[in-house]
Motif scaffolding. Sequence first.
Motif, PDB file in Angstrom:
ATOM      1  N   SER A 128     -13.506  40.676  14.722  1.00 62.74           N
ATOM      2  CA  SER A 128     -14.469  40.626  15.746  1.00 62.74           C
ATOM      3  C   SER A 128     -15.881  41.555  15.601  1.00 62.74           C
ATOM      4  O   SER A 128     -16.685  41.597  16.270  1.00 62.74           O
ATOM      5  N   ARG A 129     -15.422  42.529  14.618  1.00 61.97           N
ATOM      6  CA  ARG A 129     -16.481  43.350  14.473  1.00 61.97           C
ATOM      7  C   ARG A 129     -16.214  44.090  13.065  1.00 61.97           C
ATOM      8  O   ARG A 129     -15.292  43.635  12.331  1.00 61.97           O
TER       9      ARG A 129
ATOM     10  N   ILE B 113     -15.784  45.544   9.481  1.00 71.06           N
ATOM     11  CA  ILE B 113     -15.478  45.201   7.891  1.00 71.06           C
ATOM     12  C   ILE B 113     -15.103  43.540   8.000  1.00 71.06           C
ATOM     13  O   ILE B 113     -15.624  42.760   7.440  1.00 71.06           O
TER      14      ILE B 113
ATOM     15  N   SER C 164      -9.193  38.063  16.558  1.00 70.19           N
ATOM     16  CA  SER C 164      -9.196  39.066  17.330  1.00 70.19           C
ATOM     17  C   SER C 164      -8.185  39.042  18.307  1.00 70.19           C
ATOM     18  O   SER C 164      -7.526  38.021  18.479  1.00 70.19           O
ATOM     19  N   ARG C 165      -7.806  40.254  19.030  1.00 70.11           N
ATOM     20  CA  ARG C 165      -6.773  40.055  20.193  1.00 70.11           C
ATOM     21  C   ARG C 165      -7.229  39.334  21.185  1.00 70.11           C
ATOM     22  O   ARG C 165      -6.431  38.934  21.891  1.00 70.11           O
TER      23      ARG C 165
ATOM     24  N   ALA D  86      -2.333  40.517  15.618  1.00 69.92           N
ATOM     25  CA  ALA D  86      -2.067  40.617  14.237  1.00 69.92           C
ATOM     26  C   ALA D  86      -0.468  40.431  14.298  1.00 69.92           C
ATOM     27  O   ALA D  86       0.023  39.933  13.215  1.00 69.92           O
TER      28      ALA D  86
ATOM     29  N   ASN E 293      -7.142  41.834   7.351  1.00 70.83           N
ATOM     30  CA  ASN E 293      -8.136  42.904   7.486  1.00 70.83           C
ATOM     31  C   ASN E 293      -7.753  43.715   8.856  1.00 70.83           C
ATOM     32  O   ASN E 293      -8.362  44.753   9.118  1.00 70.83           O
TER      33      ASN E 293
ATOM     34  N   ALA F 158      -6.951  47.476   2.381  1.00 67.86           N
ATOM     35  CA  ALA F 158      -6.238  48.826   2.291  1.00 67.86           C
ATOM     36  C   ALA F 158      -7.087  49.775   2.514  1.00 67.86           C
ATOM     37  O   ALA F 158      -7.869  49.806   3.552  1.00 67.86           O
TER      38      ALA F 158
ATOM     39  N   TYR G 298      -2.011  57.123   9.101  1.00 72.72           N
ATOM     40  CA  TYR G 298      -2.637  55.756   8.653  1.00 72.72           C
ATOM     41  C   TYR G 298      -2.491  55.636   7.098  1.00 72.72           C
ATOM     42  O   TYR G 298      -2.366  54.615   6.604  1.00 72.72           O
TER      43      TYR G 298
ATOM     44  N   LYS H 226      -1.397  52.721   4.698  1.00 69.64           N
ATOM     45  CA  LYS H 226      -2.082  52.011   3.476  1.00 69.64           C
ATOM     46  C   LYS H 226      -1.732  52.189   2.181  1.00 69.64           C
ATOM     47  O   LYS H 226      -1.889  51.321   1.232  1.00 69.64           O
TER      48      LYS H 226
ATOM     49  N   VAL I 208     -16.511  53.635   6.347  1.00 70.37           N
ATOM     50  CA  VAL I 208     -17.307  52.554   6.570  1.00 70.37           C
ATOM     51  C   VAL I 208     -17.692  53.080   8.106  1.00 70.37           C
ATOM     52  O   VAL I 208     -16.791  53.263   8.905  1.00 70.37           O
TER      53      VAL I 208
ATOM     54  N   THR J  46     -17.682  52.393  11.311  1.00 70.89           N
ATOM     55  CA  THR J  46     -17.150  51.077  12.217  1.00 70.89           C
ATOM     56  C   THR J  46     -16.261  52.129  13.279  1.00 70.89           C
ATOM     57  O   THR J  46     -16.245  53.267  13.291  1.00 70.89           O
TER      58      THR J  46
END
Length: 209
Positions: free
Chosen positions: A17-18, A20, A39-40, A68, A94, A146, A160, A164, A192, A194
């Motif tokens: 939805s946004r 990456i 997206s959720r 997900a 992702n 990842a 987190y 990964k 990145v 985001t």
Amino acid sequence: MTGLDLTGRTAIVTGASRGIGLAVARDLAAAGANVVLTSRKQDAADAAAAQVTAAGVRGTALGVGAHAVDEDAARRCVDLTVERFGRLDILVNNAGTNPAFGPVLAQDHARFAKTFDVNLWGPVLWTSLAVQAWMGEHGGAVVNTASIGGMAPEANIGLYNASKAALIHLTRQLALELAPRVRVNAVAPGVVRTRLAEALWKDHEDRLP
Ligand SMILES: NC(=O)c1ccc[n+]([C@@H]2O[C@H](COP(=O)([O-])OP(=O)(O)OC[C@H]3O[C@@H](n4cnc5c(N)ncnc54)[C@H](OP(=O)(O)O)[C@@H]3O)[C@@H](O)[C@H]2O)c1
């Protein structure tokens, strides 16, 4: 993705939805692939698909609401993809989350479970469904998002990063188990700008490339 021709191929990008995921979906569609963006929320998925279409891409973009780790929703999304586009060549796992900012020992079980559920179980679930529905018979490519943080310890995002690191290992394991028909790879982005990574870049612009 200059020079890449994915005409007639189909991809699912989870968490598109946004950020990456949206950029990856746009590039895949620009290369000619039909792309399903998840997206959720259905409306966020629809809006992202509309943005991809508005970019003048060659492939068709379709939004699907699917958490997900909601197995029924994930199965519906994979089935719908094969029904609508006739195949499923590419899966980009992702969707990711980081509800556990701070030292590892300051986290609780709920944040641990959410982090590992979305970041690790999600890719297992979607890969399994994609293999069952199409890739096991016809082949395909799976790409897991990842993180560079999965390769070295770092302050405040330890849980987190552990998820990964596990995703990088899982990628190698699934590559072994699914070869030669299905290729499984991971990408490991650095920071990145985001929403997910806001705590890492917002007040630290001077330290970023
Ligand atoms: N940004 C970075 O610096 C960085 C670096 C390395 C790796 N990554 C990884 O890159 C991936 C994308 O993150 P981003 O940085 O692009 O973050 P973002 O802009 O916040 O996007 C996260 C995406 O994941 C979706 N999502 C979150 N939880 C979900 C769930 N439970 N089920 C389905 N979708 C879910 C969000 O969709 P909705 O909110 O609409 O549901 C959104 O589309 C993640 O796996 C992240 O760990 C990011």
